[in-house]
Scaffold this active site. Structure first.
Site, PDB file in Angstrom:
ATOM      1  CB  SER A 107      59.902  68.581  50.557  1.00  0.00           C
ATOM      2  OG  SER A 107      60.002  67.426  49.807  1.00  0.00           O
ATOM      3  N   GLY A 108      56.793  68.199  49.042  1.00  0.00           N
ATOM      4  CA  GLY A 108      55.814  67.372  49.112  1.00  0.00           C
ATOM      5  C   GLY A 108      54.449  68.563  48.996  1.00  0.00           C
ATOM      6  CB  THR A 112      56.875  68.368  40.734  1.00  0.00           C
ATOM      7  OG1 THR A 112      58.072  68.833  41.487  1.00  0.00           O
ATOM      8  CG2 THR A 112      57.369  67.719  39.531  1.00  0.00           C
ATOM      9  CG  ASN A 157      57.187  64.267  47.229  1.00  0.00           C
ATOM     10  OD1 ASN A 157      56.321  63.467  46.700  1.00  0.00           O
ATOM     11  ND2 ASN A 157      57.391  65.380  46.689  1.00  0.00           N
ATOM     12  CB  SER A 160      61.203  64.332  47.006  1.00  0.00           C
ATOM     13  OG  SER A 160      61.629  65.661  47.527  1.00  0.00           O
ATOM     14  CB  SER A 161      62.098  67.879  42.512  1.00  0.00           C
ATOM     15  OG  SER A 161      60.735  67.762  42.170  1.00  0.00           O
ATOM     16  N   GLY A 380      61.522  73.888  48.198  1.00  0.00           N
ATOM     17  CA  GLY A 380      61.047  74.816  48.876  1.00  0.00           C
ATOM     18  C   GLY A 380      62.124  74.809  50.363  1.00  0.00           C
ATOM     19  CD  GLU A 382      64.910  70.595  51.626  1.00  0.00           C
ATOM     20  OE1 GLU A 382      64.166  69.845  50.758  1.00  0.00           O
ATOM     21  OE2 GLU A 382      65.952  70.331  51.986  1.00  0.00           O
TER      22      GLU A 382
HETATM   23  N1  LIG Z   1      47.058  68.752  42.546  1.00  0.00           N
HETATM   24  C1  LIG Z   1      47.013  67.641  43.031  1.00  0.00           C
HETATM   25  N2  LIG Z   1      46.237  66.607  42.991  1.00  0.00           N
HETATM   26  C2  LIG Z   1      46.526  65.433  43.464  1.00  0.00           C
HETATM   27  N3  LIG Z   1      47.576  64.807  44.094  1.00  0.00           N
HETATM   28  C3  LIG Z   1      48.597  65.924  44.165  1.00  0.00           C
HETATM   29  C4  LIG Z   1      48.519  67.175  43.688  1.00  0.00           C
HETATM   30  N4  LIG Z   1      49.584  67.997  43.954  1.00  0.00           N
HETATM   31  C5  LIG Z   1      50.514  67.091  44.695  1.00  0.00           C
HETATM   32  N5  LIG Z   1      49.903  65.900  44.653  1.00  0.00           N
HETATM   33  C6  LIG Z   1      50.332  64.797  45.267  1.00  0.00           C
HETATM   34  O1  LIG Z   1      51.305  65.089  46.180  1.00  0.00           O
HETATM   35  C7  LIG Z   1      52.722  64.293  45.946  1.00  0.00           C
HETATM   36  C8  LIG Z   1      53.878  65.465  46.055  1.00  0.00           C
HETATM   37  O2  LIG Z   1      53.560  66.289  45.279  1.00  0.00           O
HETATM   38  P1  LIG Z   1      55.091  67.041  44.322  1.00  0.00           P
HETATM   39  O3  LIG Z   1      55.941  65.911  43.809  1.00  0.00           O
HETATM   40  O4  LIG Z   1      54.281  67.877  43.080  1.00  0.00           O
HETATM   41  O5  LIG Z   1      55.588  68.015  45.613  1.00  0.00           O
HETATM   42  P2  LIG Z   1      56.769  68.813  45.658  1.00  0.00           P
HETATM   43  O6  LIG Z   1      56.269  70.335  46.196  1.00  0.00           O
HETATM   44  O7  LIG Z   1      57.287  68.950  44.250  1.00  0.00           O
HETATM   45  O8  LIG Z   1      57.762  68.222  46.536  1.00  0.00           O
HETATM   46  P3  LIG Z   1      59.295  68.329  46.392  1.00  0.00           P
HETATM   47  O9  LIG Z   1      59.712  69.803  46.813  1.00  0.00           O
HETATM   48  O10 LIG Z   1      59.747  67.311  47.284  1.00  0.00           O
HETATM   49  O11 LIG Z   1      59.640  67.853  44.930  1.00  0.00           O
HETATM   50  C9  LIG Z   1      52.578  64.226  44.264  1.00  0.00           C
HETATM   51  O12 LIG Z   1      53.293  62.734  44.029  1.00  0.00           O
HETATM   52  C10 LIG Z   1      51.029  63.747  44.107  1.00  0.00           C
HETATM   53  O13 LIG Z   1      50.706  62.491  44.797  1.00  0.00           O
HETATM   54 MG   LIG Z   2      58.988  68.329  43.173  1.00  0.00          MG
END
Ligand SMILES: Nc1ncnc2c1ncn2[C@@H]1O[C@H](COP(=O)(O)OP(=O)(O)OP(=O)(O)O)[C@@H](O)[C@H]1O
Ligand SMILES: [Mg+2]
Length: 1046
Positions: A107-108, A112, A157, A160-161, A380, A382
């Site tokens: 997560s984070g 996404t 996050n 977070s999705s 992911g 956890e």
């Molecule tokens: N390539 C990137 N460039 C800049 N910031 C990023 C990038 N990837 C992620 N982030 C930052 O990290 C935060 C978390 O990313 P994201 O929501 O994609 O995580 P995730 O893997 O989908 O987490 P979760 O499993 O909780 O959904 C985003 O809101 C953004 O602020």
């Molecule tokens: Mg996500």
């Protein structure tokens, strides 16, 4: 010209972990950290992309970057998510291969974001057009809608999705998107009713309360104050950097683009509001039914169009139907709350599923689809402190993904070896199929056991379930429990008695209670029926099982069962596709940029199996490359291949490697690729290439400098030739002109010389002739010399009137003697004349004139020669006697004298004064000085004189002139010669007149009044002295007797 680059150019660390040397977890981490510190967040493991969340926006997603990576080979540029997206898209479009992008990570970690980047890249590079653009927009805009309803702020996050998402994007044969299908996996619905500390409910609740204008308060009857709602956590309701109101606008806009109607949007939000209100319903223990907090229930029922009594009843009783028998039991307060929360969770999760169905309707493909690209953004792995059913399910999903990852990677690797004709060497790796089996096995898998337990009649609790596990799974290597038969964990105090632990591929996870209940996911039938009765357009659809006509006594499938089935479908779906992996890594727990926490990343590297991934990838050969780019890259290392290799690329590579003496065990020749076993060998080639490039650069510099100098030289030379040509032209033309001029000069000079020569010759001739003559006539010369010397000695005086001249000595000099006399006289006269003053000159000119007029014509003349011409004999201007006369004459008097005027009657003379001016002759009385007559010279016709010694003269007037009235004048004067000469000169000097005629004759006619009288001169004896006398003989004759000699 296209510039050929490579991943190997300008690498920070190594861009591909496969090339890491030596390979260890430490070096792996060090490489990741090194690259992360240099803003290189992407690194490859072969075709897998590791992405480290930078937690800040980097300038690497610009349209320029999209163009840079478009249509480039995967290893051509530095690692980037766009390279993976491009590879997947091109393989889909050009090779008809279905693709899937598998994005995993905790997560984070950025899953996404990565999925959105892939989608936006594909949208940017695929076709354009009104229809295609609409589809693209709908696909992209489905993200904000799903994020609003399915994402929440968690401690890990802020966005977070809380659901798993798999989206199939479908393309036509051209590679243009047609639409898609979204599948969702297990929304974390427990969040609706309760959020862990520091976390929030789903974004949409906060967004709705922050935005939507008056609709919120007036139509939905909501309070904007978050604290008014039990379901909203308060400690982190406001997230810094998150603008709920603005996000709500974005969501509404996205819903519009995706195709939601206005009333649909309102219905959705009514349900969201209903959930909030549901959370506020409270039950009191004393009087169950009447204890319901009516105000919220009422509002909720209004929103849903349900009868309040129906809902009240549903919260008070539970009806169980078995074998045509209905049994109603009363709910206690706890059960009422359970029912409430179950309804809220179900309402929300069903709404979420409906949203996905509705979006799918909008983006559904109607035309024949060609190829599919699936994007999987799933939660992911956890490991929490309290891991419940959700974590178990999520980790199961990740376990399956890991399995498919290993399978597909190996399969891909194996396929490539087969394709290329390389012998396959078995690779040692951890196969997690055993863990998957522990969970999903249909007979004794944990999920099967859970279902069995849940369906079992009698009391079923988490404890009974754990007992079951302890009996059945106790022997399993990856199952750990204190109460299991295996004595191994009896003393493990980290393992509580009411929990079990699963050794996942990514680590051990301790699972606690809540399994049975969550797996059952019970919603009392009374509630679903109450919902079905609602008048709300949407809610009826969400609870179809509430339809009394379709009462199904079968238990609905459990959550675990459903999830297992959907994961199974997903896996078989993914296995038909070409996988592309993005492994997201979270650099720190603080959501901060620039921080790389080694331990955290190490853990992720470990459980994501990245090291394993590298090992699999380089088990056989670490590096492979098609022959053409390989030869292109290293051809400068061998003379035979540089600069051009004319044969097939493979042979070129063979020649190259043989020439470089690379050990044969270090590489293998595939059908289209060269396989290099060790990264060392590749770096050896790279190092050599680098040095060679430096040499080549020097060579190019040298050649360029030489070329530059030579071009400059040639240019100068060309210019010099032009200048020289022009100069020569100029010089020749100048020379020609000069020669032309000098030719003329020379000719002139020559002519001069010739003339001079001729003169010299003539002179020589003359001198020699003279000399000869002298030789011949020497005596004559002596005589002549004597003659000239004598003449010199006896020269006469310089007086012009001196007539003397020496006698001639020799007869033969007669001519010379006379000529010399003449010349001498002329010379003497000239000398004499040159002494004259202007006045004297005038006197002599008058004398000369007198001589011209009278010499040898009148006898009186010789006597006048010696008499000077005085002019003014009367001194008229000085003599006071003549002052009156002088005043009367306004001109200069040139002559003044006393003359005799001859009386016409008797011939006697009476004195008169005669004045001569430039214009007239004036006669005046001698005594009084009174002017008697003034005759203009213009009226004078002529003057007549005799040839004799007398002084008579007649002034004859022009006939008809004014002066002629009285007739001509006959006068006599002692200065006749002077008077006539002056008169003649004055008349001659007047330009307009002829000079007066001077007639010299002894007989002439004079006009006296009307008569013409002849004046005749005769010679007589002197009477009255020597003067002549005049006598009137008759009317016609006047006789003047002139003495013969003076
Ligand atoms: N390539 C990137 N460039 C800049 N910031 C990023 C990038 N990837 C992620 N982030 C930052 O990290 C935060 C978390 O990313 P994201 O929501 O994609 O995580 P995730 O893997 O989908 O987490 P979760 O499993 O909780 O959904 C985003 O809101 C953004 O602020
Ligand atoms: Mg996500």
């Amino acid at each position: 010209m296209e510039v050929k680059t490579s991943l190997l150019d300008n690498m920070i660390g190594v861009g591909d972990m496969v090339l890491l040397e030596p390979l260890s977890e430490d070096t792996f981490l060090e490489n990741l950290k090194n690259r992360f510190d240099h803003n290189e967040i992407y690194t490859y493991i072969g075709s897998v992309v590791i992405s480290i969340n930078p937690y800040r926006s980097l300038p690497i997603y610009t349209p320029e970057k999209v163009e840079e990576y478009r249509n480039r080979n995967f290893y051509e540029l530095s690692p980037h998510i766009y390279a993976l997206a491009d590879e997947a898209y091109r393989s889909l479009r050009d090779q008809d291969k279905d693709q899937c992008i598998l994005i995993t990570g905790e997560s984070g970690a950025g899953k996404t974001e990565a999925s959105k980047l892939v989608m936006s890249y594909v949208a940017a590079v695929c076709g354009k057009g009104q229809e295609v653009n609409k589809v693209k927009e709908q696909l992209l805009q489905s993200n904000p809608v799903l994020e609003a309803f399915g994402n929440a702020k968690t401690v890990r996050n802020d966005n977070s999705s809380r659901f798993g998402k798999y989206m199939d994007i479908e393309f036509d044969f051209k590679g243009d998107p047609l639409g898609g299908v979204i599948s969702n996996y297990l929304l974390e619905k427990s969040r609706v009713v309760k959020q862990p500390r520091g976390e929030r409910n789903f974004h949409i609740f906060y967004q709705l309360l922050s935005g939507y204008g008056l609709v919120v308060t007036e139509k939905l009857k909501l309070d904007r104050d978050f604290s008014k709602y039990n379901y909203l956590s308060l400690d982190s309701a406001v997230v810094s950097g998150l603008d709920d109101a603005a996000n709500f606008r974005t969501v509404r806009n996205a819903m519009q683009i995706v195709g939601f109607m206005e009333d649909e949007m309102l219905s959705v939000l009514e349900l969201v509001a209903a959930v909030l209100k549901l959370g506020n319903i409270e039950f009191k223990p004393e009087s169950r039914c009447n204890g319901i907090d009516e105000s919220h229930l009422k509002e909720m029922c209004e929103l849903l169009g349900t009868e309040q009594s129906v809902l009240e009843r549903a919260f008070s009783y539970r009806t169980v139907e078995a074998k045509m028998e209905k049994v109603s039991t009363t709910l206690n307060v706890a059960q009422a709350y359970y029912a409430r929360d179950a309804l809220a969770k179900n309402l929300y999760s069903r709404l979420f599923s409906w949203l996905i169905t509705r979006i799918n309707e909008s983006i559904r493909v109607t035309k024949t689809r060609h190829k599919v690209m699936g994007v999987l953004d799933i939660y992911g792995f956890e490991i929490f402190e309290d891991n419940s059913f959700e974590q178990f399910i999520i980790n199961y999903c990740n376990e399956k993904l890991q399995q498919i990852f290993i399978e597909l990677t190996l399969r891909e690797e194996q396929e490539e070896y087969v394709r290329e004709g390389i012998e396959w060497t078995n690779i040692e790796y951890f196969n997690n199929a055993i863990i998957c089996d522990l969970i999903e096995n249909n007979q004794n898998g944990i999920l099967a056991m859970l279902d069995e337990e849940c369906l079992r009649p009698g009391t079923v609790t988490d404890e009974t379930f754990l007992d079951k596990l302890n009996t059945i799974c106790a022997e399993h290597q990856h199952f750990e429990s204190r109460l299991s038969k295996s004595s191994k964990f009896l003393t493990d105090h980290s393992l509580p008695h009411n929990c079990f632990r699963i050794q996942h591929y990514a680590g051990k996870v301790l699972v606690t209670a809540g399994f049975v209940d969550k797996n059952n996911d019970l919603l009392y039938r009374d509630l679903s029926q109450a919902m079905y009765k609602a008048n709300h357009s949407l809610i009826k659809q969400l609870f179809p099982e509430g339809n009394p006509a379709k009462v199904n006594l079968k238990r609905p499938p459990t959550a675990g069962f459903q999830f297992k089935a959907s994961v199974g479908t997903l896996m078989s779906n993914l296995q038909t596709k070409n996988p592309n992996y993005i492994r997201c890594v979270k650099p720190n727990d603080k959501k901060a940029s620039h921080i790389f926490t080694d331990s955290l990343v190490r853990h992720q590297v470990h459980y994501l199996g990245l090291m394993e991934n590298v090992r699999v990838r380089r088990a056989g050969y670490a590096f492979r490359q098609a022959y053409e780019p390989c030869l292109e890259r290293y051809k400068m290392l061998c003379k035979k291949t540089w600069p051009h290799w004319r044969g097939p690329a493979r042979e070129g590579v063979e020649v190259l490697l043989t020439d470089l003496q690379v050990p044969t065990e270090e590489f293998a020749y595939g059908r289209s690729k060269i396989f290099i076993r060790n990264p060392r060998t590749l770096f050896f080639l790279e190092e050599k290439r680098k040095r060679c490039l430096e040499d080549l650069a020097t060579l190019i510099q040298k050649i360029y400098r030489g070329w530059k100098c030579r071009s400059q030289f040639l240019l100068l030379k060309k210019s010099q030739i032009v200048v020289a040509a022009w100069y020569r032209r100029y010089a020749v033309s100048r020379f020609f002109v000069t020669a032309q001029n000098s030719k003329q000069t020379c000719a002139r000079k020559l002519l001069r010389e010739l003339k001079y020569q001729k003169k010299c010759e003539q002179a020589v001739t003359t001198i020699s002739a003279y000399w000869h003559e002298i030789q011949l006539n020497f005596p004559v010369f002596v005589q002549m010399q004597k003659y000239f010397l004598d003449l010199k000695r006896n020269m006469p005086s310089m007086s012009p009137i001196d007539k003397s001249w020496p006698a001639r000595p020799y007869l033969f000099l007669e001519g010379v003697h006379t000529e010399l006399k003449r010349i001498f006289h002329l010379w003497r006269c000239k000398k004499y004349r040159s002494q004259f003053t202007e006045d004297k000159k005038a006197v002599y000119e008058e004398k000369l004139k007198a001589s011209e007029l009278f010499k040898d014509k009148k006898a009186l003349y010789p006597s006048s020669v010696s008499q000077p011409f005085k002019g003014d004999y009367l001194e008229i201007s000085k003599n006071p006697k003549y002052q009156k006369l002088n005043n009367a004459v306004d001109e200069k008097v040139l002559l003044a004298d006393v003359v005799n005027k001859i009386n016409r009657a008797n011939g006697k003379g009476s004195p008169r004064l005669l004045l001569l001016t430039r214009r007239s002759v004036i006669l005046a009385d001698q005594k009084t000085g009174q002017v008697k007559a003034s005759v203009p010279l213009a009226d004078l016709a002529s003057v007549s004189v005799s040839t004799q010694m007398d002084g008579f003269f007649a002034l004859k007037l022009k006939e008809g002139s004014a002066s002629a009235v009285k007739g001509d004048f006959l006068l006599s004067s002692d200065h006749l010669i002077e008077i006539i000469t002056k008169l003649h000169r004055i008349s001659a000097s007047a330009a307009e007149r002829e000079p007066i005629n001077v007639d010299i004759s002894d007989e002439f006619l004079v006009q006296f009044k009307h008569d013409k009288v002849c004046v005749k001169f005769i010679q007589g004896s002197p009477k009255n002295g020597n003067s002549a006398s005049c006598k009137r003989k008759n009317n016609r004759l006047l006789e003047v007797s002139v003495p013969t000699s003076p």
